[in-house]
Design a protein around this motif. Structure first.
Motif, PDB file in Angstrom:
ATOM      1  N   UNK A   1       0.797  -1.222   0.000  1.00  0.00           N
ATOM      2  CA  UNK A   1       0.000   0.000   0.000  1.00  0.00           C
ATOM      3  C   UNK A   1       0.827   1.268   0.000  1.00  0.00           C
ATOM      4  N   UNK A   2       1.898   1.310   0.777  1.00  0.00           N
ATOM      5  CA  UNK A   2       2.731   2.517   0.855  1.00  0.00           C
ATOM      6  C   UNK A   2       3.407   2.812  -0.481  1.00  0.00           C
ATOM      7  N   UNK A   3       3.859   1.768  -1.154  1.00  0.00           N
ATOM      8  CA  UNK A   3       4.489   1.960  -2.467  1.00  0.00           C
ATOM      9  C   UNK A   3       3.463   2.368  -3.518  1.00  0.00           C
ATOM     10  N   UNK A   4       2.256   1.847  -3.371  1.00  0.00           N
ATOM     11  CA  UNK A   4       1.198   2.175  -4.314  1.00  0.00           C
ATOM     12  C   UNK A   4       0.952   3.690  -4.342  1.00  0.00           C
ATOM     13  N   UNK A   5       0.897   4.274  -3.157  1.00  0.00           N
ATOM     14  CA  UNK A   5       0.717   5.715  -3.044  1.00  0.00           C
ATOM     15  C   UNK A   5       1.836   6.469  -3.745  1.00  0.00           C
TER      16      UNK A   5
ATOM     17  N   UNK B   1       4.647  -8.595  -6.908  1.00  0.00           N
ATOM     18  CA  UNK B   1       5.056  -7.248  -6.555  1.00  0.00           C
ATOM     19  C   UNK B   1       4.817  -6.213  -7.622  1.00  0.00           C
ATOM     20  N   UNK B   2       4.008  -6.546  -8.650  1.00  0.00           N
ATOM     21  CA  UNK B   2       3.753  -5.603  -9.739  1.00  0.00           C
ATOM     22  C   UNK B   2       2.292  -5.159  -9.813  1.00  0.00           C
ATOM     23  N   UNK B   3       1.403  -5.806  -9.110  1.00  0.00           N
ATOM     24  CA  UNK B   3      -0.032  -5.533  -9.218  1.00  0.00           C
ATOM     25  C   UNK B   3      -0.427  -4.375  -8.305  1.00  0.00           C
ATOM     26  N   UNK B   4      -0.858  -3.251  -8.923  1.00  0.00           N
ATOM     27  CA  UNK B   4      -1.365  -2.117  -8.155  1.00  0.00           C
ATOM     28  C   UNK B   4      -2.812  -2.334  -7.749  1.00  0.00           C
ATOM     29  N   UNK B   5      -3.616  -2.741  -8.696  1.00  0.00           N
ATOM     30  CA  UNK B   5      -4.999  -3.163  -8.476  1.00  0.00           C
ATOM     31  C   UNK B   5      -5.380  -4.005  -9.676  1.00  0.00           C
ATOM     32  N   UNK B   6      -6.562  -4.585  -9.673  1.00  0.00           N
ATOM     33  CA  UNK B   6      -6.912  -5.506 -10.755  1.00  0.00           C
ATOM     34  C   UNK B   6      -6.663  -4.875 -12.123  1.00  0.00           C
TER      35      UNK B   6
END
Length: 411
Positions: A78-82, A256-261
């Motif tokens: 989650x932190x990396x996603x942001x 480790x590459x999936x941000x969301x579907x």
């Protein structure tokens, strides 16, 4: 913006049928384009490097589910996603600094996919403004400028990567265009109520979006389309090509590459989304190879602002027969048409498609956008290719989506 190495650039053997037209079938045409390479006999698969309109194999669903399950076990934290979503232009800057202008080939296939660009470049075309959004290093703008014969053609190139724009501005064609003119500047398509520098409302004839919407977060799609609608003249057109759902690139993503579907971060930290458009299902095998293509339309939702009704969804058939020596073809293919639906007839014959997903952002109540709908659909299709590595005996299934969306002539 980015794209994978396009199969138009793959060297093919002298035995291939000449590639003369788009592989995306026009909604109004009754037959596939001349030059389509149909695989009618599996024993021929290794004789060419690419085949057109190839449905996925029967075991593809299992492979898709396995890939998606593996990706969902370890998504991006989650932190990396942001972090990745906060400043995407930063990662494109890093990409272009590392690769300069050498990573992507010029898109010389554009004349096949979008003949509107060639028409605009004719000597007698008159005043035409083409706006390429997500211009990258100029791989669309410069082939068009090189072929241009129209002294009144203005090409405007924009990208939110400042380093990409610097690469465009450093090109010799930019500094001294042979015919017509070109201007490039930094601009973020996803900014609220924004127009590029020097672009007035309703001043653009053609907007080119090649592998651009997929680089935006889904929350940014609506803002992007509003900006495009604002810059286009009444009757202006958007020419779009992007990634299709379950393309080889999507299935190859590791943990480790999936941000969301269906939305991923690449190794270079740039983002990519894969759009839902259509699925192939075998329907009948005798005497012809027959498939149906069922549509669930994320791009239609993005550009029209409404979810297609059952009357707007179209299931059509592909009939593939042996081609004769004179290259005649007696089958038919239609990828998308806003016409009377065949859903009811087809749904009785086929099981429902597994795993069809529309992004939730597109299913929320839509804020009205005058006029409604903001665009009409002139083309919406799937370009499915089977690419073949004959030396390694590998089959690679690629999926692209392509569309032409026209602004209402009268607002």
């Amino acid at each position: 913006m980015s794209e994978d190495q396009d199969c138009h650039t793959i060297a093919e053997t002298s035995t291939r049928i000449p590639k003369l037209t788009s592989s995306v079938h026009d909604i109004a045409a009754e037959k596939p384009p001349f030059g389509s390479r149909f695989l009618t006999d599996q024993s021929d698969v290794w004789t060419q490097n690419a085949w057109d309109h190839v449905p996925p194999p029967e075991d593809q669903t299992e492979a898709i589910f396995a890939s998606l399950a593996r990706q969902r076990v370890a998504p991006v934290p989650g932190s990396d996603r942001e972090k990745y979503n906060a400043k995407p232009a930063k990662y494109w800057d890093n990409f272009y600094k590392a690769n300069a202008g050498n990573f992507f080939r010029d898109r010389k296939w554009l004349h096949l996919e979008f003949p509107e660009l060639l028409t605009a470049a004719q000597s007698d075309a008159g005043d035409v403004t083409i706006c390429e959004i997500g211009c990258g290093a100029g791989n669309t703008a410069f082939p068009l400028l090189s072929a241009n014969k129209n002294p009144k053609l203005m090409i405007r190139a924009f990208d939110y990567s400042s380093h990409a724009v610097k690469l465009v501005q450093a090109n010799s064609l930019y500094q001294d265009p042979p015919v017509g003119s070109i201007q490039a500047a930094v601009w973020d398509l996803s900014c609220e109520n924004s127009l590029p520098p020097g672009v007035a409302p309703e001043s653009v004839d053609i907007v080119v979006l090649v592998f651009v919407l997929s680089a935006l977060h889904p929350d940014e799609w609506e803002k992007a389309v509003r900006n495009i609608h604002r810059m286009l003249k009444p009757g202006g057109v958007v020419l779009l090509r992007d990634y299709g759902r379950y393309d080889l690139t999507q299935l190859r993503f590791k943990s480790g590459r999936l941000l969301e579907d269906n939305f991923y971060i690449r190794g270079d930290k740039t983002r990519v989304y894969f759009f839902e458009l259509g699925r192939w299902r075998s329907h009948d095998c005798s005497p012809l190879l027959l498939f149906t293509l069922t549509f669930t339309d994320e791009l239609a939702l993005i550009f029209t602002g409404t979810r297609p009704t059952s009357a707007q969804k179209t299931c059509n058939t592909v009939q593939i027969a042996e081609e004769s020596r004179d290259d005649s073809y007696n089958g038919s293919l239609t990828l998308f048409a806003h016409s009377e639906s065949r859903d009811d007839q087809i749904s009785r014959d086929l099981p429902p498609l597994p795993g069809v997903e529309i992004h939730p952002i597109l299913l929320r109540p839509h804020v009205p956008h005058p006029p409604s709908p903001p665009f009409s659909i002139e083309q919406l299709g799937v370009d499915r290719r089977l690419l073949v590595n004959r030396r390694r005996q590998l089959k690679m299934y690629r999926v692209w989506v392509q569309g032409k969306f026209r602004k209402s002539p009268i607002d």
